[in-house]
Design an enzyme around this catalytic site. Structure first.
Site, PDB file in Angstrom:
ATOM      1  N   THR A  66       0.833  -1.205   0.000  1.00 39.62           N
ATOM      2  CA  THR A  66       0.000   0.000   0.000  1.00 39.62           C
ATOM      3  C   THR A  66       0.869   1.258   0.000  1.00 39.62           C
ATOM      4  OG1 THR A  66      -0.072   0.015   2.416  1.00 39.62           O
ATOM      5  CG2 THR A  66      -1.855  -1.129   1.275  1.00 39.62           C
ATOM      6  N   TYR A  99      -3.447   1.178  -7.240  1.00 34.29           N
ATOM      7  CA  TYR A  99      -3.981   0.360  -6.150  1.00 34.29           C
ATOM      8  C   TYR A  99      -5.480   0.162  -6.325  1.00 34.29           C
ATOM      9  CZ  TYR A  99      -4.751  -1.173  -1.326  1.00 34.29           C
ATOM     10  OH  TYR A  99      -5.090  -1.881  -0.207  1.00 34.29           O
ATOM     11  N   PRO A 129     -10.745  -4.849   3.132  1.00 34.02           N
ATOM     12  CA  PRO A 129     -10.412  -4.111   4.350  1.00 34.02           C
ATOM     13  C   PRO A 129     -10.421  -2.608   4.122  1.00 34.02           C
ATOM     14  CG  PRO A 129      -8.778  -5.819   3.865  1.00 34.02           C
ATOM     15  CD  PRO A 129      -9.606  -5.624   2.636  1.00 34.02           C
TER      16      PRO A 129
END
Length: 201
Positions: A66, A99, A129
């Protein structure tokens, strides 16, 4: 006595992966862990290295990064290739175009695999998530971390164990008919927070 089911958890050295491996082991699975970091059963790069032959009943594809933060027009080819499912697939994520795009693509892949394998008794789902209190998130600069946490509808980040609990349900016998689903675990972060009425907090 039935044979123990075997689960492979990638990205298992820390964070969500470590919590998931611990939860599945506690639930009676024989857990095989994989990560680039030391301390796991298998060390390899899931994006580049060849997998050894594995016989598993459950695969938790958790490995991911990330840390690539850049607007789309500034992304390098290497950055595009380095970018696990996330709520970014649902609402986008400014500054992290690769992403968010890769996560949206994963949802299409997940649903296709679920459809192709339903007749075989194989389920395929995605856990999405939100902002999770992992080592990486907690190591963000204090100003960034505080701003991010303040924006969370639930008032706190998701704990890795909360993600692991959802995964434990999805790989259990009671979820045998749950397939092709994307389940957000984000404390409401993917929901619209715009209100035309009184401000709530």
């Amino acid at each position: 006595m039935t044979e123990r089911r075997r689960a492979l958890v990638t990205g298992a050295a820390r964070g969500i992966g470590a919590a998931t491996a611990a939860r599945l082991a506690a639930d009676g699975f024989d857990v095989l862990t994989l990560d680039l970091r030391e301390g796991c059963d298998i060390a390899l790069d899931v994006a580049r290295d060849e997998f050894p032959p594995l016989d598993v009943d459950v695969c938790v594809a958790n490995a991911g990064v990330t840390t690539t933060i850049a607007p789309g027009h500034r992304m390098t080819a290497e950055q595009w290739q380095r970018d696990i499912s996330s709520v970014a697939a649902l609402g986008g994520l400014p500054g992290q175009v690769a992403y968010a795009a890769s996560k949206a693509g994963q949802l299409g892949m997940m649903r296709t695999l679920a459809s192709e394998n339903a007749s075989r008794g194989i389920t395929v789902n995605a856990v999405l998530p939100g902002l999770v209190a992992t080592e990486q998130v907690l190591a963000m600069p204090a100003e960034v971390r505080e701003r991010a946490f303040a924006a969370l509808p639930s008032g706190r980040p998701v704990e890795p164990a909360e993600i692991a609990a959802a995964i434990a349900f999805l790989v259990g016998e009671e979820a045998a008919q749950v397939s092709g689903q994307a389940i957000a675990i984000d404390g409401g972060a993917s929901l619209n927070q715009l209100s035309l009425g009184a401000t709530r907090r």
